[in-house]
Design an enzyme around this catalytic site. Sequence first.
Site, PDB file in Angstrom:
ATOM      1  N   SER A   1      14.262   4.189   8.934  1.00  0.00           N
ATOM      2  CA  SER A   1      12.872   4.567   8.651  1.00  0.00           C
ATOM      3  C   SER A   1      12.123   4.789   9.962  1.00  0.00           C
ATOM      4  O   SER A   1      12.027   3.884  10.792  1.00  0.00           O
ATOM      5  CB  SER A   1      12.171   3.468   7.858  1.00  0.00           C
TER       6      SER A   1
ATOM      7  N   HIS B   1      14.556   8.521   6.931  1.00  0.00           N
ATOM      8  CA  HIS B   1      13.603   8.074   5.911  1.00  0.00           C
ATOM      9  C   HIS B   1      12.181   8.207   6.448  1.00  0.00           C
ATOM     10  O   HIS B   1      11.834   7.601   7.472  1.00  0.00           O
ATOM     11  CB  HIS B   1      13.928   6.623   5.546  1.00  0.00           C
TER      12      HIS B   1
ATOM     13  N   ASP C   1       8.312   7.645   5.810  1.00  0.00           N
ATOM     14  CA  ASP C   1       7.370   6.872   5.002  1.00  0.00           C
ATOM     15  C   ASP C   1       5.972   7.464   5.088  1.00  0.00           C
ATOM     16  O   ASP C   1       5.265   7.278   6.079  1.00  0.00           O
ATOM     17  CB  ASP C   1       7.351   5.418   5.492  1.00  0.00           C
TER      18      ASP C   1
ATOM     19  N   MET D   1       2.236   7.463   3.927  1.00  0.00           N
ATOM     20  CA  MET D   1       1.268   6.527   3.322  1.00  0.00           C
ATOM     21  C   MET D   1      -0.144   7.078   3.455  1.00  0.00           C
ATOM     22  O   MET D   1      -0.507   7.612   4.505  1.00  0.00           O
ATOM     23  CB  MET D   1       1.325   5.182   4.055  1.00  0.00           C
TER      24      MET D   1
ATOM     25  N   HIS E   1       9.589   9.487   1.365  1.00  0.00           N
ATOM     26  CA  HIS E   1       9.134   8.445   0.447  1.00  0.00           C
ATOM     27  C   HIS E   1       7.611   8.515   0.412  1.00  0.00           C
ATOM     28  O   HIS E   1       6.951   8.103   1.361  1.00  0.00           O
ATOM     29  CB  HIS E   1       9.662   7.099   0.985  1.00  0.00           C
TER      30      HIS E   1
ATOM     31  N   MET F   1       4.241   7.351  -0.529  1.00  0.00           N
ATOM     32  CA  MET F   1       3.431   6.219  -1.007  1.00  0.00           C
ATOM     33  C   MET F   1       1.994   6.700  -1.065  1.00  0.00           C
ATOM     34  O   MET F   1       1.146   6.312  -0.255  1.00  0.00           O
ATOM     35  CB  MET F   1       3.610   5.029  -0.050  1.00  0.00           C
TER      36      MET F   1
ATOM     37  N   MET G   1      12.160  -0.816  -4.164  1.00  0.00           N
ATOM     38  CA  MET G   1      11.510  -1.483  -3.032  1.00  0.00           C
ATOM     39  C   MET G   1      11.894  -2.960  -3.038  1.00  0.00           C
ATOM     40  O   MET G   1      11.741  -3.644  -4.057  1.00  0.00           O
ATOM     41  CB  MET G   1       9.978  -1.371  -3.130  1.00  0.00           C
TER      42      MET G   1
ATOM     43  N   ASP H   1      14.977  -0.377  -0.072  1.00  0.00           N
ATOM     44  CA  ASP H   1      14.069  -0.198   1.058  1.00  0.00           C
ATOM     45  C   ASP H   1      13.209  -1.437   1.288  1.00  0.00           C
ATOM     46  O   ASP H   1      12.427  -1.814   0.419  1.00  0.00           O
ATOM     47  CB  ASP H   1      13.178   1.020   0.746  1.00  0.00           C
TER      48      ASP H   1
HETATM   49  C1  DX5 Z   1       7.631   0.033   3.611  1.00  0.00           C
HETATM   50  C2  DX5 Z   1       8.473   1.243   3.890  1.00  0.00           C
HETATM   51  C3  DX5 Z   1       9.815   0.940   4.438  1.00  0.00           C
HETATM   52  C4  DX5 Z   1       9.805   0.256   5.771  1.00  0.00           C
HETATM   53  C5  DX5 Z   1      11.073  -0.492   5.985  1.00  0.00           C
HETATM   54  O1  DX5 Z   1       6.497   0.432   2.945  1.00  0.00           O
HETATM   55  O2  DX5 Z   1       8.652   1.998   2.722  1.00  0.00           O
HETATM   56  O3  DX5 Z   1      10.603   2.124   4.491  1.00  0.00           O
HETATM   57  O4  DX5 Z   1       9.652   1.169   6.824  1.00  0.00           O
HETATM   58  O5  DX5 Z   1      10.965  -1.213   7.166  1.00  0.00           O
HETATM   59  P1  DX5 Z   1      11.841  -2.515   7.442  1.00  0.00           P
HETATM   60  O6  DX5 Z   1      13.265  -2.096   7.389  1.00  0.00           O
HETATM   61  O7  DX5 Z   1      11.397  -2.941   8.798  1.00  0.00           O
HETATM   62  O8  DX5 Z   1      11.506  -3.506   6.360  1.00  0.00           O
HETATM   63 ZN    ZN Z   2      10.161   3.661   2.648  1.00  0.00          ZN
END
Ligand code: DX5
Ligand code: ZN
Length: 220
Positions: free
Chosen positions: A11, A36, A38, A40, A69, A71, A141, A179
């Site tokens: 990620s 990956h 993320d 947000m 992903h 969010m 998750m 994840d």
């Molecule tokens: C959290 C993200 C994850 C996160 C994982 O909201 O969706 O993808 O980056 O990070 P680690 O592996 O550090 O938990």
């Molecule tokens: Zn993620």
Amino acid sequence: MKNENIKIAPSILSADFSKMGSEVESLELSGADMIHCDVMDGVFVPNITFGIKMVADIRKHTTLPLDCHLMIVNPEKYVEKFAEAGADYITVHYEACKENTLAVLNLIKKQKVKCGVVINPDTDPRVIKDLIPHCDIVLIMSVFPGFGGQSFIESTLNSISCVKKIVDENNLDTLIEVDGGINEATVKFAKEAGANVVVAGNAVFKAKDRKDIIARLRTL
Ligand code: DX5
Ligand code: ZN
């Protein structure tokens, strides 16, 4: 599940955003299977990261699949833009789409992008039972979304097993991605429960040797 089938998706949430191009290149050189991303929005989750332009810009730095992903609330508004930016997978939260989820999955497919649904640790996986046959990937998750570096929530192993059972019973080839909080200690539990794609943020970016940790996460 044989180890060679396990995909590692670092990620980039844990990367240095000021040099994202070289970060992504380093992940590819270190043996990552996908990147990956993320996304947000500060509404669906209490954090803001990046959006469409970042995905388009990193697309130029790697040939690896980009696993986006989302969010965000109302993901259907942005699916087309993320597809144009070069996303290979787009996953959307059941909690953000609810009864609209199937329509959003179909919208993603229409863009010729692989689609998936994501569930939070406190969402009963049975609510997505009928959606799973429509998904290329299901993302479970193992932390509450919003931040990297949190601890793996063990009760989510039940959700992984439940999704795995649905996938097997229906003879599907849907990928099962996990994840949050994945590291050398937790990865084996996720795999045993049925994961075949694991996301790792901090575990990869805090490691001295990215190639080594990616190989270890794959084979442990
Ligand atoms: C959290 C993200 C994850 C996160 C994982 O909201 O969706 O993808 O980056 O990070 P680690 O592996 O550090 O938990
Ligand atoms: Zn993620």
